[in-house]
Write a protein that holds these residues in place. Structure first.
Motif, short mmCIF file in Angstrom:
data_model
loop_
_atom_site.label_atom_id
_atom_site.label_comp_id
_atom_site.label_asym_id
_atom_site.label_seq_id
_atom_site.Cartn_x
_atom_site.Cartn_y
_atom_site.Cartn_z
N THR A 41 0.83 -1.21 0.00
CA THR A 41 0.00 0.00 0.00
C THR A 41 0.86 1.25 0.00
O THR A 41 0.55 2.24 -0.69
N ASP A 157 -5.84 -1.77 -4.86
CA ASP A 157 -5.32 -2.31 -3.61
C ASP A 157 -6.34 -3.29 -3.03
O ASP A 157 -7.37 -2.87 -2.50
N GLU A 158 -6.08 -4.55 -3.15
CA GLU A 158 -6.96 -5.62 -2.68
C GLU A 158 -8.41 -5.42 -3.15
O GLU A 158 -9.34 -5.43 -2.35
MG LIG Z 1 -2.00 -2.73 2.17
#
Ligand SMILES: [Mg+2]
Ligand SMILES: Nc1ncnc2c1ncn2[C@@H]1O[C@H](COP(=O)(O)OP(=O)(O)OP(=O)(O)O)[C@@H](O)[C@H]1O
Length: 240
Positions: A41, A157-158
């Motif tokens: 991240t 991100d995910e």
């Molecule tokens: Mg992360």
């Protein structure tokens, strides 16, 4: 194209990212794996110009994100794990708001509705307030917003973390379509199976270091899960 050149980001003694270099080409999906706290991240936050690097450079379509953040932001779309939306707005209103914020003023109602359908949002949700949406529904709307921006680089991100299996599969299909449109796509995920299924290349980060990149040939031949577990269970100095 996304170019990360010698990027480091340190928070005091914490070396969140260490001398990371990586280029993601148009028409490529790159998936980054790594344990919690590996620096995935953080890499995205620097790439989006939300925080400055300690060292190194990130370029989006050749534009330095630190030197020219406003121009760089025009060329990148971002989908986080927790998509920020206005609860009192409907899905349709959120989509229009963020699309206009992204600089597109000429979008028709049909186009908004088409993209919401494309990401798999149920039709009866289009004109409902987002307040009552499930995580997966919010995620889909976030992806719709990213698609509307029509940016060359897409950072996720995910993105599949809140999606049920069917939606997850549809989501991968959508990413494949965006790759066909020549987007440069970076996705982080903890889902090794999906990473392998969709990615052209897969990277593994351990404690801020990019320790391994698998090419598509290697992904077919090697046991990604086994190798991943080996990397994350040893200290970074050894892994690198
Ligand atoms: Mg992360
Ligand atoms: N704003 C901050 N201030 C201080 N330390 C931070 C900050 N942001 C991140 N870190 C630290 O940097 C390291 C990397 O965090 P990061 O969020 O990038 O990991 P990640 O790979 O995304 O993990 P996850 O899989 O849990 O999302 C961690 O040790 C984290 O505590």
């Amino acid at each position: 194209m996304l170019e990360i050149i010698g990027l480091s980001k340190h928070y005091g003694d914490v070396h969140a990212v260490n001398d990371l270099s990586l280029t993601i080409e148009p028409g490529e999906i790159f998936t980054m794996l790594g344990a919690n706290g590996a620096g995935k991240t953080t890499t995205l936050m620097v790439s989006l110009g939300f925080t400055e690097p300690t060292a190194g450079t990130v370029k989006i379509c050749g534009i330095d994100v630190t030197k020219d953040p406003l121009e760089a932001k025009k060329h990148v779309a971002y989908v986080s794990e927790n998509v920020m939306l206005y609860g009192n707005f409907t899905a349709r209103q959120n989509l229009e708001f963020f699309t206009k914020l992204g600089g597109r003023k000429d979008v028709s109602d049909d186009e908004y509705r088409e993209v919401m359908g494309r990401v798999g949002l149920q039709q009866d949700a289009f004109d409902r307030r987002v307040k009552g949406f499930s995580k997966g529904m919010r995620q889909k709307l976030g992806i719709a917003i990213a698609i509307m921006k029509n940016a060359e680089v897409i950072l996720l991100d995910e993105p599949t973390s809140g999606l049920d299996p069917k939606s997850g599969a549809e989501f991968l299909q959508l990413l494949a379509e965006l790759r066909e449109e020549n987007k440069a796509i970076w996705m982080t995920t903890h889902d090794i199976f999906r990473a392998k299924q969709i990615a052209d290349r897969v990277g593994i980060m351990v404690e801020g270091n990019l320790v391994r990149i698998f090419s598509s040939d290697e992904l077919e031949q090697e046991d990604l899960e086994k190798i991943y577990v080996e990397y994350v269970s040893q200290p970074a100095e050894q892994a690198a």
